[in-house]
Design a protein around this motif. Structure first.
Motif, PDB file in Angstrom:
ATOM      1  N   GLU A   1       0.777  -0.967   0.184  1.00 10.59           N
ATOM      2  CA  GLU A   1       0.086  -0.440  -0.094  1.00 10.59           C
ATOM      3  C   GLU A   1       0.665   1.721  -0.216  1.00 10.59           C
ATOM      4  O   GLU A   1       1.986   1.077   0.707  1.00 10.59           O
ATOM      5  N   LEU A   2       0.460   2.664  -0.355  1.00  7.79           N
ATOM      6  CA  LEU A   2       1.303   3.619  -0.517  1.00  7.79           C
ATOM      7  C   LEU A   2       1.144   4.581   0.725  1.00  7.79           C
ATOM      8  O   LEU A   2       0.364   4.392   1.085  1.00  7.79           O
TER       9      LEU A   2
ATOM     10  N   VAL B   1      -2.669   4.980   0.715  1.00  8.40           N
ATOM     11  CA  VAL B   1      -2.519   6.577  -0.289  1.00  8.40           C
ATOM     12  C   VAL B   1      -3.363   6.058  -1.722  1.00  8.40           C
ATOM     13  O   VAL B   1      -2.519   5.042  -2.499  1.00  8.40           O
ATOM     14  N   LYS B   2      -5.437   6.314  -1.723  1.00 12.12           N
ATOM     15  CA  LYS B   2      -4.709   6.227  -2.977  1.00 12.12           C
ATOM     16  C   LYS B   2      -4.984   6.872  -4.309  1.00 12.12           C
ATOM     17  O   LYS B   2      -4.109   6.979  -5.192  1.00 12.12           O
TER      18      LYS B   2
ATOM     19  N   PHE C   1       6.525   9.670  -0.667  1.00 11.71           N
ATOM     20  CA  PHE C   1       5.193   8.542  -0.646  1.00 11.71           C
ATOM     21  C   PHE C   1       6.349   7.614  -1.147  1.00 11.71           C
ATOM     22  O   PHE C   1       7.392   7.397  -1.657  1.00 11.71           O
ATOM     23  N   GLU C   2       6.196   6.375  -0.499  1.00  8.25           N
ATOM     24  CA  GLU C   2       6.398   5.011  -0.044  1.00  8.25           C
ATOM     25  C   GLU C   2       5.479   3.767  -0.459  1.00  8.25           C
ATOM     26  O   GLU C   2       4.716   3.708   0.512  1.00  8.25           O
ATOM     27  N   GLU C   3       5.402   2.592  -1.208  1.00  5.43           N
ATOM     28  CA  GLU C   3       4.975   1.804  -0.904  1.00  5.43           C
ATOM     29  C   GLU C   3       5.724   0.940   0.056  1.00  5.43           C
ATOM     30  O   GLU C   3       6.795   0.318  -0.293  1.00  5.43           O
ATOM     31  N   THR C   4       4.547   0.090   1.388  1.00  2.55           N
ATOM     32  CA  THR C   4       5.329  -0.855   2.215  1.00  2.55           C
ATOM     33  C   THR C   4       5.728  -2.516   1.400  1.00  2.55           C
ATOM     34  O   THR C   4       5.208  -2.341   0.500  1.00  2.55           O
ATOM     35  N   GLY C   5       6.086  -2.780   1.522  1.00  2.00           N
ATOM     36  CA  GLY C   5       7.383  -3.614   1.666  1.00  2.00           C
ATOM     37  C   GLY C   5       8.233  -4.889   1.722  1.00  2.00           C
ATOM     38  O   GLY C   5       8.773  -2.988   2.568  1.00  2.00           O
ATOM     39  N   ARG C   6       8.997  -4.994   1.398  1.00  2.00           N
ATOM     40  CA  ARG C   6      10.347  -5.286   1.875  1.00  2.00           C
ATOM     41  C   ARG C   6      11.572  -4.568   1.496  1.00  2.00           C
ATOM     42  O   ARG C   6      12.882  -4.674   2.769  1.00  2.00           O
TER      43      ARG C   6
END
Length: 869
Positions: free
Chosen positions: A465-466, A525-526, A563-568
């Motif tokens: 998700e952002l 965030v959409k 902004f950044e997307e969740t993840g590893r």
């Protein structure tokens, strides 16, 4: 004239600024006291659970310890201390003790004393009309010779004798059979677990009520009062003499936690009046008649053994501080009890009273609660220490005050409750403040970074998700803090935190991550544009004016977004850092809109950090040098002086622009050592030129003073030292100071300027007209020169507003002349600008038209020419 200039400059600057005027801003006055109170209440609500939990936990634990008797010893120690402090040194005039000491026994050469000796003592005393004689020596069996004589002597109705009740398997000690029961009392001084006598039995009764026994001291008192009392009543909780109630101890009275068997009968605390409560004569004195008969008349005479060898002495509350004779004889303790009972009945003195157990529990709970509150409310260590000392002293003082009124209430349990509860809250507070801002109660940077990282862990196995982070900085916070005071600064920050919380659904999304910086994270965030729109809304909300003690505050904020997307690859601290970088980029561009982080911005931040590192190294390796720009007399065309300008030729970077490294030096404080070097080098150089080129008037060296230098407490002493080392007079040096530096704190600035003026220095206001409006104070500033900023000079020739700038320059020059100040125009680059300034009667100028800043060698060559221009 001053008012006119103020209006001209103000109207011009307002017309050309991007900021809205105060009339265009929606005013929302806020009562600072109510907001501070509201913020305090919020922080109190956050701390309340920890205080309540610690209070309940500690109170329960202490009550448990108390009920199991683990605190009894400490409480008894405190009791003894209060007894020693309260006790007076006076004796009771109603009492006399005839002691049988070691010397008396040696003279009699026999122990126990014979009946003949006892009888002789009784008869000798009776001759002088005592009110009562109390024989505190067991006489259960005859000790001839003289048994009949003693029996006859004991028939007197003013004699009370002692006996001992059976205890367990021990049969006890009876009194002579010929003595009536109402003149016999038992001696039983219970010993506390720490081997100290603090209480006594007054009365015991068998379960059937058939056997009723009075204590030795009580029988003495009853016989003494035989003509003055009409009734003696026994109730389960007290004894009653006439209308006087004597409250009985139970097993949990005061600080006691006794087994029920230890609290049997009607017991009271011994109210020790004094360590020496009686007058004393010896057995030998009585036998030989060596005493004053007035000592005996109408007195209660107690006869007893005082030598420790006969095992009739006991430790008392006085024993803890005694180094010898630390035990008190049984006869003396009986004297204490008799004096206490007589005082209670005849002088209506209070016996000891105690709180019910439930009240004591509330008492312990109150102090436990107070411990948590005091620790939480104490913001500094020294304040905490002072508060703890005050509260502990107050608790002791309160308990002692009640003790003087015969009240024994717990001291040790509430003291432990206060300290332990405070310790628990302090531990919680330490952890809390590790992750929260103490002013606003919001999460701090560390906590916010952890929440961001935990946010990623929660979604590591789910679809990415952002996440957005908004970094918000309050502009001009230092100016508000310095101008209105730190309380105003704190109020501004709390008001900002409240406004931010009103725009969010949860406090956990918000944190205070710096002195005047806040951060918000949003997820999911959409649409990025929605975040930008939200940031713009925040800027509007946070920019609404505030009212502080009648002063209007117009805050503004700068916002950076990342902004950044969740993840590893998601890293919370980096996301926060990127938003911080974007915010600083917005400040750098003077942008009123939120700035979004873009790739490469962090590189610039790293570059700035490297610049700071190289700047420190450059100072160590002396990579700096001074250049000198001539200041020209516009009337003669001669050099009137120089302005010293610092240049940096780095070994690794090459030439670095002052516009790049000066702001970094200001921000890091490196400007202070750098500024000291500039002053030293400039003074050394002007002295060298004075020696080589003597002239009249002498050259003047101008040096810019930074805001950091101006606020140094040792500035005057530092400059005096530099002048002394250089060997020049103060009037050869001119310090250039900006308006904003002076106006931060006008009164302190004026005081400092006067002290600098006392060194003989010349003072100049640099960039006049571009900073704060100092017009109303200008006549109080001990300055010599006004410098017209180059932004005004450079716009006098071209553009539709050139006539306005000429008018501003004309007004500044006229103001300077009216105040007997020199005026220097900066940034002169064309003949046209010089001609205008000459027509306006400006006396001095500097700029590229005359010369660029020169190295010392080139400046010296310019001075050597006959006609420098």
């Amino acid at each position: 004239m001053i008012t006119k200039l103020h209006q001209v400059i103000r109207s011009f600057l307002v017309d050309n600024s991007n900021e809205k005027s105060s009339e265009d801003i929606k005013r929302i006055p806020v009562n600072s006291g109510k907001n501070n109170q509201k913020q305090s209440q919020q922080l109190w609500l956050f701390s309340l659970p920890s205080i309540i939990i610690s209070t309940l936990f500690v109170t329960g634990g202490i009550i448990t310890l108390r009920q199991t008797g683990h605190l009894q010893f400490l409480e008894l120690v405190a009791y003894d201390q209060m007894v020693r402090v309260v006790s007076s040194n006076g004796s009771d005039p109603r009492l006399l003790i005839v002691e049988v000491n070691e010397e008396d026994i040696k003279q009699q050469k026999k122990w126990p004393l014979t009946d003949e000796v006892i009888a002789k003592v009784l008869n000798q005393l009776q001759e002088h009309n005592p009110r009562l004689i109390a024989l505190d020596i067991y006489r259960d069996i005859p000790h001839p010779p003289g048994t009949d004589t003693l029996t006859k002597a004991l028939e007197q109705d003013n004699i009370v004798v002692v006996k001992q009740l059976p205890m367990g398997d021990e049969p006890g000690v009876t009194a002579p059979e010929t003595v009536p029961k109402n003149r016999v009392g038992f001696s039983d001084l219970p010993i506390d677990p720490d081997n100290v006598v603090r209480r006594t039995f007054l009365y015991v009764e068998s379960p059937s009520g058939k056997i009723k026994e009075y204590s030795f001291a009580l029988q003495i008192v009853l016989n003494y009062l035989s003509d003055n009392y009409s009734s003696f009543q026994v109730n389960p909780d007290y004894l009653k003499l006439n209308s006087t109630k004597i409250i009985a101890l139970n097993n949990t009275s005061g600080g006691y936690v006794l087994p029920p068997s230890e609290a049997m009968g009607w017991q009271i605390l011994v109210k020790y009046r004094s360590k020496q409560i009686r007058q004393v004569i010896s057995l030998t004195d009585v036998l030989t008649g060596n005493f004053d008969p007035n000592l005996i008349k109408d007195k209660i005479v107690l006869i007893g053994v005082t030598t420790p060898n006969e095992k009739d002495t006991f430790p008392t509350p006085y024993s803890a501080t005694a180094t010898e004779n630390f035990e008190m004889a049984g006869v003396e303790i009986h004297g204490q009890i008799v004096s206490q009972l007589l005082g209670t009945v005849l002088q209506e003195e209070q016996t000891f009273w105690f709180w019910p157990e439930g009240v004591e529990w509330v008492w312990i709970g109150f102090w436990s609660l107070l411990g948590g509150v005091v620790v939480w409310r104490s913001q500094r260590l020294w304040i905490l220490g002072g508060n703890v000392i005050l509260v502990v002293a107050g608790l002791w003082g309160l308990c002692f005050l009640l003790f003087t009124q015969s009240g024994w209430i717990p001291l040790v349990p509430p003291l432990l409750g206060f300290l332990l509860s405070g310790t628990c809250v302090l531990a919680y507070k330490t952890v809390y403040q590790t992750y929260h801002d103490p002013l606003t109660g919001l999460a701090n940077r560390r906590s916010l970074e952890q929440r961001l990282q935990q946010l990623n862990h929660q979604n590591i196995s789910q679809q990415s998700e952002l996440v957005a982070v908004l970094f918000i900085d309050v502009n001009r916070f230092k100016s508000i803090n310095d101008g209105l005071g730190h309380q105003a600064g704190d109020y501004l920050l709390t008001a900002m935190s409240q406004r931010l919380q009103q725009q969010l659904n949860s406090r956990k999304h918000l944190g205070r991550v710096g002195g005047d910086e806040f951060a918000i994270w949003l997820k999911p965030v959409k649409d990025k544009q929605d975040v930008v729109s939200f940031a713009e809304k925040l800027q509007q909300v946070l920019s609404q004016p505030l009212s502080w003690q009648g002063q209007e505050i117009y805050p503004t904020v700068t916002v950076g977004i990342s902004f950044e997307e969740t993840g590893r690859n998601f890293h919370g601290p980096e996301l926060l850092r990127y938003a911080d970088i974007a915010m600083h980029k917005a400040k750098e561009f003077n942008c009123s809109r939120p700035q979004i982080f873009e790739a490469g911005m962090d590189t610039q931040a790293v570059q700035r950090w490297h610049l700071e590192t190289d700047l420190r190294l450059g100072l160590e390796q002396k990579e700096f040098q001074l250049y000198y720009q001539p200041i020209i007399s516009l009337t003669t065309g001669n050099i009137a002086g120089f302005e010293a300008l610092v240049r940096w030729n780095s070994k690794t970077r090459g030439f670095v622009s002052p516009g790049d490294f000066i702001p970094v030096a200001e921000e890091t404080g490196l400007i202070v050592p750098l500024g000291e070097w500039i002053l030293t080098e400039a003074c050394r150089q002007i002295r060298a030129w004075h020696e080589r080129f003597p002239r009249n008037p002498a050259l003047i060296m101008s040096v810019n003073l930074s805001g950091r230098q101006f606020s140094q407490p040792n500035l005057v002493k530092q400059i005096q030292t530099i002048l002394d080392v250089a060997g020049i007079e103060g009037d050869r040096l001119k310090l250039e100071i900006t308006e904003s530096m002076i106006m931060n704190n006008v009164e302190e600035a004026i005081s400092l300027l006067n002290r600098l003026k006392g060194l003989g220095l010349r003072l100049s206001i640099d960039d006049f007209g571009t900073g704060y409006s100092s017009l109303s104070y200008l006549h109080r500033f001990p300055v010599d020169t006004l410098k017209v900023d180059k932004s005004f000079v450079g716009r006098m020739e071209d553009g539709k507003d050139s006539h306005k700038y000429i008018q501003i320059v004309r007004t500044i020059i006229s103001l300077g002349h009216n105040l007997d100040l020199d005026v220097i125009a900066e940034g002169i680059e064309t003949e046209g600008q010089m001609n205008i300034l000459e027509s306006l009667r400006c006396k001095y100028g500097q700029g590229y038209l005359f010369s660029r800043p020169l190295s010392s060698e080139n400046a010296e060559a310019l001075l050597a020419e006959d006609n420098p221009i």
